[in-house]
Write a protein that holds these residues in place. Structure first.
Motif, PDB file in Angstrom:
ATOM      1  N   ASN A  81    -109.592 -14.856 -25.584  1.00  0.00           N
ATOM      2  CA  ASN A  81    -109.904 -16.209 -26.259  1.00  0.00           C
ATOM      3  C   ASN A  81    -108.699 -16.928 -26.897  1.00  0.00           C
ATOM      4  O   ASN A  81    -108.663 -18.171 -27.010  1.00  0.00           O
ATOM      5  N   ILE A 115    -112.503 -27.588 -33.278  1.00  0.00           N
ATOM      6  CA  ILE A 115    -112.734 -26.979 -32.005  1.00  0.00           C
ATOM      7  C   ILE A 115    -113.381 -28.018 -30.932  1.00  0.00           C
ATOM      8  O   ILE A 115    -114.292 -28.612 -31.253  1.00  0.00           O
ATOM      9  N   PRO A 116    -112.678 -28.276 -29.901  1.00  0.00           N
ATOM     10  CA  PRO A 116    -113.328 -29.467 -28.708  1.00  0.00           C
ATOM     11  C   PRO A 116    -114.586 -28.812 -28.392  1.00  0.00           C
ATOM     12  O   PRO A 116    -114.765 -27.677 -28.114  1.00  0.00           O
ATOM     13  N   ARG A 156    -104.864 -23.058 -23.699  1.00  0.00           N
ATOM     14  CA  ARG A 156    -105.060 -23.951 -22.637  1.00  0.00           C
ATOM     15  C   ARG A 156    -104.923 -25.382 -22.901  1.00  0.00           C
ATOM     16  O   ARG A 156    -104.132 -26.308 -22.087  1.00  0.00           O
ATOM     17  N   LEU A 157    -105.273 -25.412 -24.115  1.00  0.00           N
ATOM     18  CA  LEU A 157    -105.366 -26.880 -24.539  1.00  0.00           C
ATOM     19  C   LEU A 157    -103.794 -27.655 -24.739  1.00  0.00           C
ATOM     20  O   LEU A 157    -103.671 -28.585 -24.287  1.00  0.00           O
ATOM     21  N   PHE A 167    -120.246 -21.765 -24.332  1.00  0.00           N
ATOM     22  CA  PHE A 167    -119.324 -22.800 -24.619  1.00  0.00           C
ATOM     23  C   PHE A 167    -119.623 -23.553 -26.049  1.00  0.00           C
ATOM     24  O   PHE A 167    -120.843 -23.565 -26.615  1.00  0.00           O
ATOM     25  N   TYR A 168    -118.448 -23.736 -26.490  1.00  0.00           N
ATOM     26  CA  TYR A 168    -118.734 -24.232 -28.177  1.00  0.00           C
ATOM     27  C   TYR A 168    -119.510 -25.501 -28.046  1.00  0.00           C
ATOM     28  O   TYR A 168    -119.189 -26.387 -27.515  1.00  0.00           O
ATOM     29  N   TRP A 187    -112.075 -25.511 -18.215  1.00  0.00           N
ATOM     30  CA  TRP A 187    -112.205 -24.312 -19.105  1.00  0.00           C
ATOM     31  C   TRP A 187    -113.054 -23.061 -18.908  1.00  0.00           C
ATOM     32  O   TRP A 187    -112.523 -21.742 -19.043  1.00  0.00           O
ATOM     33  N   PRO A 228    -111.904 -30.538 -20.041  1.00  0.00           N
ATOM     34  CA  PRO A 228    -112.978 -29.417 -20.209  1.00  0.00           C
ATOM     35  C   PRO A 228    -113.663 -28.712 -19.097  1.00  0.00           C
ATOM     36  O   PRO A 228    -113.848 -27.603 -19.402  1.00  0.00           O
ATOM     37  N   ARG A 265    -107.695 -20.733 -25.896  1.00  0.00           N
ATOM     38  CA  ARG A 265    -107.388 -21.820 -26.882  1.00  0.00           C
ATOM     39  C   ARG A 265    -106.020 -22.492 -26.374  1.00  0.00           C
ATOM     40  O   ARG A 265    -106.032 -23.701 -26.639  1.00  0.00           O
ATOM     41  N   MET A 291    -115.412 -26.200 -25.412  1.00  0.00           N
ATOM     42  CA  MET A 291    -114.724 -25.166 -25.315  1.00  0.00           C
ATOM     43  C   MET A 291    -115.280 -23.713 -25.055  1.00  0.00           C
ATOM     44  O   MET A 291    -116.229 -23.447 -25.683  1.00  0.00           O
TER      45      MET A 291
END
Length: 71
Positions: A49, A22-23, A55-56, A5-6, A66, A63, A53, A26
């Motif tokens: 990936n 980037i949220p 999905r947003l 997760f970012y 995700w 969140p 991405r 993510m």
């Protein structure tokens, strides 16, 4: 394959001019050897990936969902 997760924590030490867009939180996937392509082309993790991405923008902005989609 690993699910991660970012987090932008420490982004100012990355040598970038601005904070990444980037949220936070993510989900993304990484192969154990850290490659997203090889001699056969783009790997499934890179395709997944890209799908994650998107999905947003496709009615999945929450969140908490995700990680579920990435799994």
């Amino acid at each position: 394959m690993e699910l991660a997760f970012y987090s932008s924590e420490g982004w100012d030490s990355w040598g970038r001019s601005g904070k990444p867009t980037i949220p936070e939180g993510m989900a993304f996937l990484v192969d154990d050897d850290l490659l997203f392509a090889d001699d056969r082309g783009v790997r499934a993790t890179a395709v997944a990936n890209e799908w994650l991405r998107l999905r947003l923008t496709e009615n999945c902005p929450v969140p908490s969902s995700w990680g579920t989609y990435a799994g």
